[in-house]
Design a protein around this motif. Structure first.
Motif, mmCIF file in Angstrom:
data_model
loop_
_atom_site.group_PDB
_atom_site.id
_atom_site.type_symbol
_atom_site.label_atom_id
_atom_site.label_comp_id
_atom_site.label_asym_id
_atom_site.label_seq_id
_atom_site.Cartn_x
_atom_site.Cartn_y
_atom_site.Cartn_z
ATOM 1 N N TRP A 190 -9.741 6.552 2.916
ATOM 2 C CA TRP A 190 -8.671 5.563 3.096
ATOM 3 C C TRP A 190 -8.432 4.861 1.773
ATOM 4 O O TRP A 190 -9.154 5.143 0.813
ATOM 5 N N ASP A 191 -7.445 3.954 1.726
ATOM 6 C CA ASP A 191 -7.189 3.377 0.405
ATOM 7 C C ASP A 191 -8.165 2.250 0.029
ATOM 8 O O ASP A 191 -7.958 1.524 -0.929
ATOM 9 N N TRP A 192 -9.241 2.142 0.796
ATOM 10 C CA TRP A 192 -10.355 1.243 0.459
ATOM 11 C C TRP A 192 -11.696 1.878 0.796
ATOM 12 O O TRP A 192 -12.736 1.229 0.709
ATOM 13 N N TRP A 381 -8.880 -3.090 13.561
ATOM 14 C CA TRP A 381 -7.828 -2.186 13.090
ATOM 15 C C TRP A 381 -8.043 -0.744 13.580
ATOM 16 O O TRP A 381 -9.173 -0.265 13.663
ATOM 17 N N ASN A 447 -1.913 1.621 14.755
ATOM 18 C CA ASN A 447 -1.580 0.958 13.499
ATOM 19 C C ASN A 447 -0.557 1.781 12.716
ATOM 20 O O ASN A 447 -0.868 2.906 12.285
ATOM 21 N N GLU A 448 0.645 1.274 12.616
ATOM 22 C CA GLU A 448 1.680 1.792 11.711
ATOM 23 C C GLU A 448 2.169 3.209 12.016
ATOM 24 O O GLU A 448 2.866 3.788 11.194
ATOM 25 N N TRP A 518 4.172 -5.636 3.222
ATOM 26 C CA TRP A 518 3.636 -4.928 2.054
ATOM 27 C C TRP A 518 4.664 -4.867 0.927
ATOM 28 O O TRP A 518 4.539 -4.055 0.023
ATOM 29 N N HIS A 522 2.275 -3.349 -2.364
ATOM 30 C CA HIS A 522 2.768 -1.972 -2.460
ATOM 31 C C HIS A 522 4.116 -1.893 -3.188
ATOM 32 O O HIS A 522 4.356 -0.979 -3.964
ATOM 33 N N GLU A 540 -0.414 -8.279 9.044
ATOM 34 C CA GLU A 540 -1.023 -7.743 7.813
ATOM 35 C C GLU A 540 -0.254 -8.224 6.602
ATOM 36 O O GLU A 540 0.975 -8.151 6.585
ATOM 37 N N TRP A 630 -4.830 -8.910 5.362
ATOM 38 C CA TRP A 630 -5.517 -7.639 5.172
ATOM 39 C C TRP A 630 -6.448 -7.800 3.999
ATOM 40 O O TRP A 630 -5.943 -8.035 2.906
HETATM 41 C C1 BMA Z 1 -2.175 -1.302 5.898
HETATM 42 C C2 BMA Z 1 -3.370 -0.932 6.718
HETATM 43 C C3 BMA Z 1 -4.217 0.113 6.090
HETATM 44 C C4 BMA Z 1 -4.240 0.039 4.605
HETATM 45 C C5 BMA Z 1 -3.664 -1.239 4.076
HETATM 46 C C6 BMA Z 1 -3.610 -1.315 2.594
HETATM 47 O O1 BMA Z 1 -1.145 -0.456 6.095
HETATM 48 O O2 BMA Z 1 -2.970 -0.639 8.022
HETATM 49 O O3 BMA Z 1 -3.795 1.387 6.510
HETATM 50 O O4 BMA Z 1 -5.501 0.218 4.150
HETATM 51 O O5 BMA Z 1 -2.394 -1.389 4.569
HETATM 52 O O6 BMA Z 1 -2.796 -0.323 2.040
#
Ligand code: BMA
Length: 851
Positions: A190-192, A381, A447-448, A518, A522, A540, A630
Motif C-alpha cells: 500500500w502507499d504506506w 479502514w 473504501n473508495e 485529497w 495528492h 479522510e 488519514w
Molecule cells: C486514502 C486511503 C488509502 C491511502 C490514503 C493515502 O485513499 O483510503 O487508500 O493509503 O488515501 O493515499
C-alpha cells in the motif's frame, strides 16, 4: 419473566450435583511445528525439516524467529522475503485430550483465522479447505478424535488461485489480482505499507467439546431506551445435535437481577429473552459522558450445574447515522442517544503487518493515545482487518466510537456465486462478532471503490457489457448483500455503501455525505483548500511526515539520521512522497538541509496543515459534523501520513491534534484582513466567561487589548463572537501574535506562515529537575520560542511537546522515565529560521540538569 434470586440462588449452589461442563481446549502455543510443503513437487525446498512454530502467528514470523529470513522492517529486506509467500507450507501439532473430554459426544475444531488458502487434516483424514482469512472455520471431528491427535494444515500461495480466477474473466478487474483473495488487502503493498503476504494461523485455534448443548452466540440487544426504562432482548443461539432440555440464566451483575427460563432445543435454535433495565445508565463517548457498561453473565445449566457461561459487557445506547435532505444537499451526522455528536478522530490501519504480533499492551497504549488526543471516533479502514475482540472491548471501555468498513478497498471485486457466498459468510461472522459492542457506530461497505470506478479511469478499457457486469457485481455486494446482513443481524446500526460518497471531482462532494479531501497532498493544493471546500463530514484528509528518529534509526540501522540511506527508498511507498513534502515545506516553512532538522520540520509541517483542516471543519459545525484525518498509526516504521509512528511514538501532529480536538475550541481566523473569533463546544453546556484578546509582539509587549465581558457559549451555530479589522491595529504581521483567552482556555493565532515569522535568535532557557516520575523540563524565554521540540534516546515519554513558549512564560514539561540523568536535547523553529542559510549547523541544544 423477571426473578430476583438472591439467597435461593446461593444455597442452590451448595447442593450441586455433578454434570459434565462444556470445554474449550486452546490449541495455541509454541508447540506447533512447520515446514515447507514437501509433498508439493512445485516447491523449491529451503526449509526441509520440521521447525518450531508459534500459533497464532505467520510463516514469515516463524522464519524470522528461526533466523531464516532477515527482519523485513529493516533496510530493503522486504524485497528479499517475497519468496516465502510463493511457496506452500505445512503446520502441525500433536495434542492429547483428557479422558473426561474424550467422553463428550461432540468435538469441534475451531479456527478463528486462517490466512488464507488452506487444507487441513485431522488424524490423517482430509477434512476441509478454507479460502477466507476473515472467516471463522469450525469442523466437526467427533468421529475422529482420540486420546492422541494430530492436526496438520497446509497453506498455499495466493498467486495460483488468483491466476485461475482471473483467467475466468474476459477483462481485468481494477487492482487485480488481490481482489480474488479474501485476505487483508494492504498486505499486497500500500502507499504506506510493505508487501508482505503473510500466511498461516493468525488467530486462536481451539477444540470445543460438549455433551448435549452449546451456546454458540449471545447478543444482548437494545430495543428502546427512555429515561425510565431500557427494553433489551437477549438473543441466544444454541446448538445441539438432537434434542436438549436445559435451563438458561441471565444474570445482570450490575443490578443483581436474574432471569431464569427452561428451554427445549432441537438442532440449532435462537431464543429471545426480554430484559428490562429501570432507569438505565447510558453509554456515552468519553468526551460527552461515561462509557458505562452493564455486566451480564449468561449461564446454561443442567440441574444446578452451569455447563457453559458467557460474559457480556453491554452498553446501552442508541446510535444512528442521520442523512436527511436539507436546503443545501444531504446532511451526514451521528446521533448518539438522540443527540447529534461531532466526530473527531482518525483512520485506523492494522498496528502491525504481522497481525498476531500486536501485544495487548500495545493495543491499549494506542487506544489510550486516541483518548488522550480527545478523539471520539476511529474509522477501521477497509484495506486492513476486522480487528481483534480486545480492540473493540477497549473502545467500549474507553468510549470511542468505531466506523467499521467491510474489508474492501480501492478496487473492483468479482461477483460470481462462490465469491458472493464466501463474502456473505465473512459478513455474518463479522457482524455477529462485533454487534455486542456499543462502540460500533456504522458499517460501511468499502473504501473508495465507488469513487475509483467513477473517477480513476477504471472504465476506460472496458466494453459496455463488461462495465455493466462489474457494476452489477458491485451492487450485489455493497447495495444488496452487505446491507441485508447488517439489517438481519444488527438492525439498529446504520449501513453506508462506500466512503466517500462522491469523489472530489463531483460537485456534490461538498454538499452530501462523507468526503475524502485529497486535493491537498495528492493534487498539491495548498492547505488553505481545507478552508475553502468544507464537506458535511470529512472521513479522510492527510499529509505525510517523517517518523521519529528512533524509527528512522531502526530501519536505516544507523546511529545518526541519514536521509540518503538506501532504505529511505523502501520506507516511502508513495511515488511522489518526498517531492510533495519538500514542495509544501518550501511554501510554509524554512527548509533545513540538515537531515535531523528536516525530519523535525516535516512533522511541524504535517501538524500545521492537518490542524488547519481540523479548525476549518470544526468551525463549520453543524454544516460539517465530523473530521477524521488519514491516518492514526502505522503498520511498520515508515514515512507516512500517521500521527503515531510504527514504534508508537507521537509525531508533532498527535500533540497538536490533542489541542485541536478539545471539546471547547477557540477558533481565530482571518477573512478580508479581519480577525474573527468563534468558540466551538462539543459538550452541551453553557459557560459564561470573559473573552480576552491580546495582541503582542514576540517580546511579549502588549500592542492592543480587548476585553469583552461575560460572553457565554453553548454556541450551536458557531457564530463569530468577536471581530476586529486588522488594519486598525498597528501590528507587524511577522513579529506579533494574538493570544485569546476564554475561561480556562487559550489559543495563539499567528498572522504569517511559519517561514515568514521573524523569530528571535535569543536563547531559550532550559533546565531539568529530578522528580519522582522522571524529570521536569523547565522552559523559559523572554521572547517567543516556537515549536520547542524535546527529544532523547532515553526510554521515556514527554507529556507535552512541540510547544510554543510564549515570552516571559515558563512551561514545565514532564519527562516520564526510569533512566537516570538522561541526555535530553531540544530544537526550536527559532534556531531553524535563523540558521537555514547556514544549515550545516545542526540545531540542537542539550538541556542541563540542575538540582
Ligand atoms: C486514502 C486511503 C488509502 C491511502 C490514503 C493515502 O485513499 O483510503 O487508500 O493509503 O488515501 O493515499
Amino acid at each position: 419473566m423477571k426473578l430476583k434470586w438472591g439467597l435461593i440462588f446461593l444455597s442452590s449452589l451448595l447442593i450441586n450435583c455433578k454434570q459434565s461442563t462444556n470445554s474449550i481446549q486452546s490449541l495455541n502455543g509454541n508447540d506447533w511445528q512447520f515446514t515447507q510443503d514437501y509433498k508439493n513437487p512445485n516447491n523449491t525446498y529451503d526449509i526441509v525439516n520440521w521447525q518450531p512454530a508459534t500459533v497464532p502467528g505467520s510463516v514469515q514470523k516463524d522464519l524470522l524467529n528461526l533466523g531464516r529470513i532477515p527482519d523485513p522492517f529493516k533496510g530493503s529486506n522486504e524485497d528479499s522475503i517475497q519468496w516465502v509467500s510463493e511457496r506452500s507450507w505445512i503446520y502441525k501439532k500433536e495434542f492429547s485430550v483428557s479422558a473426561e473430554i474424550l467422553k463428550k459426544q461432540k468435538h469441534i475444531l475451531r479456527f478463528e483465522g486462517l490466512n488464507t488458502y488452506a487444507h487441513f487434516l485431522f488424524n490423517n483424514k482430509k477434512l476441509t479447505k478454507t479460502n477466507n482469512a476473515f472467516r471463522i472455520w469450525e469442523v466437526d471431528v467427533s468421529d475422529l478424535i482420540e486420546t492422541e491427535n494430530a492436526v496438520e494444515i497446509t497453506f498455499y500461495p495466493t498467486d495460483e488461485y488468483e491466476e485461475k480466477e482471473s483467467a475466468k474473466l474476459n477483462y481485468t478487474l481494477p487492482e487485480s489480482p488481490r481482489v480474488f483473495t479474501r485476505k487483508p488487502q494492504f498486505q499486497y503493498g500500500w502507499d504506506w505499507g510493505p508487501t508482505i503476504k503473510t500466511m498461516g494461523i493468525w488467530r486462536d485455534v481451539s477444540l470445543v467439546s460438549y455433551d448435549q448443548v452449546r451456546m454458540k452466540d449471545a447478543f444482548v440487544q437494545t430495543n428502546t431506551v427512555s429515561e425510565e426504562k431500557a427494553m433489551l432482548t437477549a438473543n441466544i443461539e444454541f446448538e445441539t445435535f438432537d434434542y436438549d432440555k436445559s435451563s438458561i440464566e441471565i444474570v445482570n451483575n450490575t443490578t443483581n437481577e436474574t432471569i431464569a427460563n427452561e428451554i427445549e432445543i432441537y438442532g440449532n435454535d435462537t431464543y429471545k429473552f426480554p430484559i428490562i433495565i429501570d432507569h438505565p445508565k447510558l453509554w456515552w463517548t468519553h468526551n460527552l459522558g461515561e462509557p458505562f457498561l452493564y455486566d451480564f453473565t449468561i449461564n446454561v445449566k443442567k440441574g444446578n450445574t452451569v455447563i457453559q457461561s458467557i460474559n457480556k459487557k453491554v452498553g446501552i445506547r442508541t446510535i444512528e447515522l442521520v442523512t436527511e435532505k436539507d436546503s443545501i444537499g444531504e446532511g451526514f451526522y451521528f446521533e448518539l442517544n438522540g443527540k447529534p455528536v461531532y466526530m473527531k478522530g482518525a483512520n485506523y490501519i492494522p498496528q502491525n503487518i504481522f497481525l498476531a504480533d500486536v501485544l495487548p499492551k500495545e493495543r491499549k497504549k494506542l487506544l489510550d493515545d486516541v483518548v488522550a488526543a480527545n478523539m471520539n471516533m476511529l474509522r477501521v479502514w477497509g484495506g486492513g482487518v476486522y480487528e481483534e475482540d480486545l480492540f473493540y472491548d477497549l473502545c467500549d471501555e474507553k468510549g470511542i466510537l468505531i466506523w467499521q468498513d467491510f474489508m474492501f478497498a480501492c478496487a473492483m471485486y468479482p461477483g460470481d456465486a462462490a465469491f458472493l457466498e464466501n463474502v456473505k459468510g465473512e459478513a455474518i461472522d463479522t457482524v455477529k462478532r462485533l454487534r455486542q459492542h456499543p462502540s460500533i457506530a456504522l458499517y460501511c461497505g468499502n473504501n473508495e471503490n465507488r469513487e475509483g470506478w467513477h473517477r480513476w479511469g477504471w472504465q476506460a478499457d472496458k466494453t459496455e457489457a463488461q462495465k455493466e457486469e462489474i457494476w452489477n457485481n458491485y451492487q450485489a455486494i455493497f447495495n444488496d448483500m452487505l446491507p441485508k446482513v447488517v439489517d438481519n443481524l444488527s438492525p439498529a446500526i446504520s449501513y453506508w455503501e462506500s466512503s466517500p460518497k462522491f469523489g472530489r471531482g463531483d460537485k456534490r462532494y461538498q454538499l452530501e455525505g462523507d468526503a475524502h479531501d485529497w486535493w491537498v497532498w495528492h493534487d498539491g493544493y495548498p492547505f488553505e483548500h481545507f478552508e475553502e471546500e468544507v464537506p458535511r463530514f470529512m472521513s479522510e484528509f492527510g499529509f505525510q511526515s517523517f517518523p521519529s528518529y528512533e524509527a528512522i534509526k531502526y530501519f536505516t540501522e544507523q546511529d545518526s539520521i541519514d536521509l540518503n540511506h538506501p532504505s529511505f527508498t523502501t520506507h516511502q511507498k508513495h511515488a511522489r512522497g518526498y517531492k510533495l513534502i519538500r514542495e509544501y515545506m518550501e511554501r510554509e516553512f524554512p527548509v533545513p538541509t540538515n537531515p535531523e532538522d528536516y525530519v523535525y520540520v516535516s512533522q511541524l509541517l504535517q501538524a500545521y496543515g492537518i490542524t488547519k483542516g481540523i479548525f476549518a471543519h470544526r468551525r463549520a459545525k453543524p454544516y460539517n459534523m465530523g473530521t477524521l484525518y488519514w491516518q492514526l498509526n502505522d503498520c511498520w516504521p515508515v514515512v507516512s501520513w500517521s500521527s503515531i509512528d510504527g514504534m508508537g511514538n507521537w509525531k508533532a501532529l498527535h500533540f497538536k491534534a490533542r489541542e485541536a480536538f478539545k471539546n471547547r475550541l477557540i477558533v481565530p481566523f482571518e477573512e478580508n484582513n479581519i480577525l474573527k473569533i468563534s468558540i466551538v463546544d462539543d459538550a452541551i453546556r453553557t459557560i459564561t466567561a470573559d473573552l480576552l484578546v491580546l495582541f503582542k509582539d514576540f517580546n511579549g509587549e502588549i500592542l492592543a487589548e480587548f476585553n469583552e465581558e461575560a460572553i457565554s457559549t453553548f454556541n450551536e451555530k458557531n457564530e463569530v463572537i468577536f471581530e476586529i479589522p486588522l488594519h486598525k491595529l498597528n501590528i507587524d504581521r511577522r513579529k506579533s501574535y494574538a493570544e485569546i483567552f476564554f475561561g480556562n482556555d487559550n489559543v495563539v493565532h499567528y498572522f504569517e506562515k511559519p517561514k515568514n515569522l521573524n523569530l528571535s535568535t535569543e536563547k531559550l532557557t532550559a533546565e531539568m529537575v529530578k522528580k519522582e516520575y522522571g524529570y521536569e523540563i523547565r522552559l523559559h524565554s523572554e521572547t517567543l520560542q516556537k515549536d520547542v521540540f524535546l527529544y532523547s534516546e532515553a526510554e521515556g515519554t514527554f507529556e507535552n511537546n512541540f510547544i510554543d513558549v510564549l515570552p516571559n512564560r515558563t512551561e514545565n514539561i514532564k519527562f516520564k522515565t526510569e533512566i537516570k540523568a538522561p541526555l535530553i536535547k531540544y530544537k526550536t523553529l527559532n534556531q531553524i529560521n535563523n540558521t537555514v542559510n547556514n544549515a550545516k549547523n545542526k540545531v540542537s541544544v542539550i538541556i542541563e540538569l540542575v538540582h
